[in-house]
Every structure is written in C-alpha cells, then in structure tokens.
Design an enzyme around this catalytic site. Structure first.
Site, short mmCIF file in Angstrom:
data_model
loop_
_atom_site.label_atom_id
_atom_site.label_comp_id
_atom_site.label_asym_id
_atom_site.label_seq_id
_atom_site.Cartn_x
_atom_site.Cartn_y
_atom_site.Cartn_z
N ARG A 46 71.42 89.73 98.19
CA ARG A 46 71.72 90.88 99.04
C ARG A 46 71.05 90.75 100.43
O ARG A 46 71.01 91.66 101.23
CB ARG A 46 71.37 92.19 98.36
N LYS A 78 55.61 79.26 96.59
CA LYS A 78 54.21 78.87 96.84
C LYS A 78 53.29 79.86 96.13
O LYS A 78 53.64 81.03 95.95
CB LYS A 78 53.89 78.94 98.33
N ASP A 120 37.64 96.53 90.67
CA ASP A 120 38.66 96.58 89.61
C ASP A 120 39.13 98.00 89.31
O ASP A 120 40.20 98.20 88.75
CB ASP A 120 38.11 95.97 88.31
N LYS A 163 67.74 89.28 101.23
CA LYS A 163 66.28 89.20 101.45
C LYS A 163 65.91 87.82 101.97
O LYS A 163 66.45 86.82 101.54
CB LYS A 163 65.53 89.48 100.13
N ILE A 175 37.74 86.84 98.71
CA ILE A 175 38.05 87.51 99.99
C ILE A 175 38.31 89.00 99.76
O ILE A 175 37.99 89.85 100.58
CB ILE A 175 39.27 86.80 100.63
O1 F6P Z 1 34.62 92.78 88.44
C1 F6P Z 1 34.88 92.40 89.74
C2 F6P Z 1 35.48 91.02 89.81
O2 F6P Z 1 35.75 90.71 91.16
C3 F6P Z 1 36.74 90.81 88.96
O3 F6P Z 1 37.90 91.32 89.57
C4 F6P Z 1 36.75 89.33 88.79
O4 F6P Z 1 37.44 88.96 87.62
C5 F6P Z 1 35.28 89.00 88.69
O5 F6P Z 1 34.58 90.06 89.31
C6 F6P Z 1 34.90 87.71 89.34
O6 F6P Z 1 33.56 87.47 89.07
P1 F6P Z 1 32.65 86.44 89.89
O7 F6P Z 1 32.35 87.07 91.22
O8 F6P Z 1 31.43 86.31 89.05
O9 F6P Z 1 33.45 85.20 90.03
#
Ligand code: F6P
Length: 320
Positions: A212, A244, A128, A214, A251
C-alpha cells in the site's frame, strides 16, 4: 529520626539523581542529616557511607545515572552480607534507609527489614517500569523518549533506503518499553514477551504495508522476546526484504531525565523522607492514578503490573 541513609541499587535509571537531591534537601529541611551510601548494598556492606550536604546534590537534577553509583550485590543476598550491612548502618548512626531502585532493590530492602526490623522505604526507579505499587517508575519516561528519538533517526535512513529495521529495546522480561515506544514511534509491529506472536503474520503485515506504499518498516522487539539480528534474518528469509537489526542497549538508560522523571523523582524522594519521619517501617512510594501514594513493600512486590492490551491492539490498528 536524626540520620537517614540513601542508596541507589540495580540498573541506573535517569532521575535517580533528582530523587537523591529531593531526599537530601527535604531531609535537611526537616532537621535530619542525610548520608549517602555508595554502590548500593555493596557499599553498605563495606561501610562506604558519606554525609551529604545541601551542596552535595547541587547541579545534579538534570544528570542521568546516579552520583551515588550503583551495583547488583551478590553478597547482600546472603545473611552474612546483610548482617554486615546492619553493622555498617549501626556504626554510621543511621536510623532509617531509603533505597532507590527496582524489584531487586525492593526485595533486598524487605528481606533486610524482616531480619533486622530496620526502617526501610523503597522509591521505584527502573527503566523497565516493571515494579508494582506504582503506575510509573523513575527513569521509564526518559528511556522511552530515548527509544523514540532513536526510532525517529532510524526512520530517516530506513525511508531513504526503503529498508526494514528490527529495533531491540530493553525491558528484561517485560514489554513496557517496547509497547510505549512502539506506539509512540509508529512501529509496524511490536513484539512483546507478554503476547505470543506469529512471525509469518508479522511478515504478511509488512508486505501488506509495502504494497500500500510504505517506504520503510520498523519492528520493535523487547529483549525478552529474542534477539533482533535473529528476527531480522528470519524476516529477510521469509520476505526477501532488506532487513537490518539494531540493538539500542544501554543508550536507553542514559541522558538527561525528562521533566516527568524529574518531577516524579522529586515528589517521590520527598515523600520517602516524610514516610520515614512518620514512623513507616517498610513502605514503597508510588504514583497511582496521578496521586503519590504508598503501600507495604511486600504488596508492591506481590503486584504484577499488566501490559495494556488495549494499547497493544491500538498500535496494530494504527500501523496498518
Ligand atoms: O533493569 C534495567 C535493565 O536495563 C534491563 O532492561 C536490562 O535487561 C538490564 O537492566 C541490563 O543490565 P546490565 O546493565 O547489568 O547489563
């Protein structure tokens, strides 16, 4: 200081292994023993602690995840849990603790130090990138590269079908991943929790782009803003465009760490050992303005890292 403990805690971040490796090898180089604590603070409470040798970290620098395993421990949030953790460290003869993780890890280390006086050092690692005291946390660079790889692939199919894609990325309550990946991935719009947005304006922008010439549109949404399927539905209703949704999910946290993350983790891990040996009691390592520095853990937690508004505006200009 003869024996150092190391743990990883919270969400895993690519590069954590490179940090563990640096701590083990630098620690041994300096004449210390390094012991690994499994499953973060949860393993500390249980006393799941093993000695690490030079060879214990062989063949790990290029691996995502964490060889020490990780967890989010509820028990460590209680005084009782922290008392047990302190007893485990005492039993294992550990004299200083290095915690690799994000905000929750740093908070845990600081509370633990306040109650016990035990020397603790925090090494920032979270995809994050929302932790203070450092410009970059370990794992962020790999995660944004993972997102951009995914966007590149989505582009191929989006162009072929002339579709709009809403790509949801991680980042809990912050938009660092969304902004960086959105800018690097050439997204038409980037929706972040830090800046309010008007869905009608997002739709008008999409339609302008299509007028335009895209062939496709990519909208990157930080998970803290809302869910990609709901936003895709709203766009479809307002514009009539085939839209979508894709949630990239975990991942983003996997795969081999980038060179940047490996180097960052190696330098920060080694510095954490140096800080403990120099007698620091509660420091956070950081990369600030290209230099490895440290500050008090409390300061790192107090500092709110700001999203780069200029980069956000630039992304909009470049995607017209
Ligand atoms: O803090 C890292 C993080 O990947 C966040 O981006 C996300 O909200 C959270 O952890 C997901 O947590 P968990 O792996 O417990 O689902």
């Amino acid at each position: 200081m003869r024996r150092i403990g190391v743990l990883t805690s919270g969400g895993d971040a690519p590069g954590m292994n490179a940090a563990i490796r640096a701590i083990v090898r630098k620690g041994i180089y300096e004449g210390c023993e390094v012991w690994g604590i499994k499953r973060g603070f949860a393993g500390l409470i249980e006393g799941d602690i093993v000695p690490l040798e030079l060879g214990s970290v062989a063949d790990t620098i290029h691996r995502g995840g964490t060889i020490l395993l990780t967890a989010r421990s509820q028990e460590f949030m209680t005084e009782e849990g922290r008392r047990e953790a302190f007893a485990s460290l005492h039993r294992a003869g550990i004299e200083g603790l290095i915690g690799i993780g994000g905000e929750g890890t740093f908070r845990g280390l600081l509370t633990f130090h306040r109650e016990t006086g035990f020397p603790v050092i925090g090494v920032p690692a979270t995809i994050d990138n929302d932790i203070g005291g450092t410009d970059y946390a370990i794992g962020f660079d790999t995660a944004v590269n993972n997102v951009v790889d995914a966007i590149n692939k989505i582009r191929d199919t989006a162009t072929s079908h002339e579709r709009t894609f809403v790509v949801e990325v991680m980042g809990r309550n912050t938009g660092f991943i969304a902004l960086t990946a959105g800018l690097a991935g050439g997204a038409e719009s980037i929706l972040l929790p830090e800046f309010p947005f008007d869905i009608e304006a997002v739709c008008q922008r999409l339609m302008r782009g299509i007028r335009r010439g895209k062939r496709h549109s990519i909208i990157v949404v930080a998970e803290g803003v809302g869910s990609a399927p709901a936003i895709a539905q709203e766009i479809k209703q307002r514009t009539g465009l085939e839209t979508k949704a894709i949630i990239l999910g975990h991942i983003q946290r996997g795969g081999t760490p980038t060179v940047f993350d490996r180097v960052l983790a190696s330098i920060m891990g080694a510095r954490a050992v140096e800080l403990l040996l120099a007698g620091e009691k509660r420091a956070a390592v950081g990369l600030v303005g290209g230099e490895v520095k440290h500050c008090d853990l409390e300061e790192a937690l107090r500092t709110t890292k700001k999203i780069d508004e200029a980069a956000y505006k630039l992304a909009e200009i470049l995607a017209i």
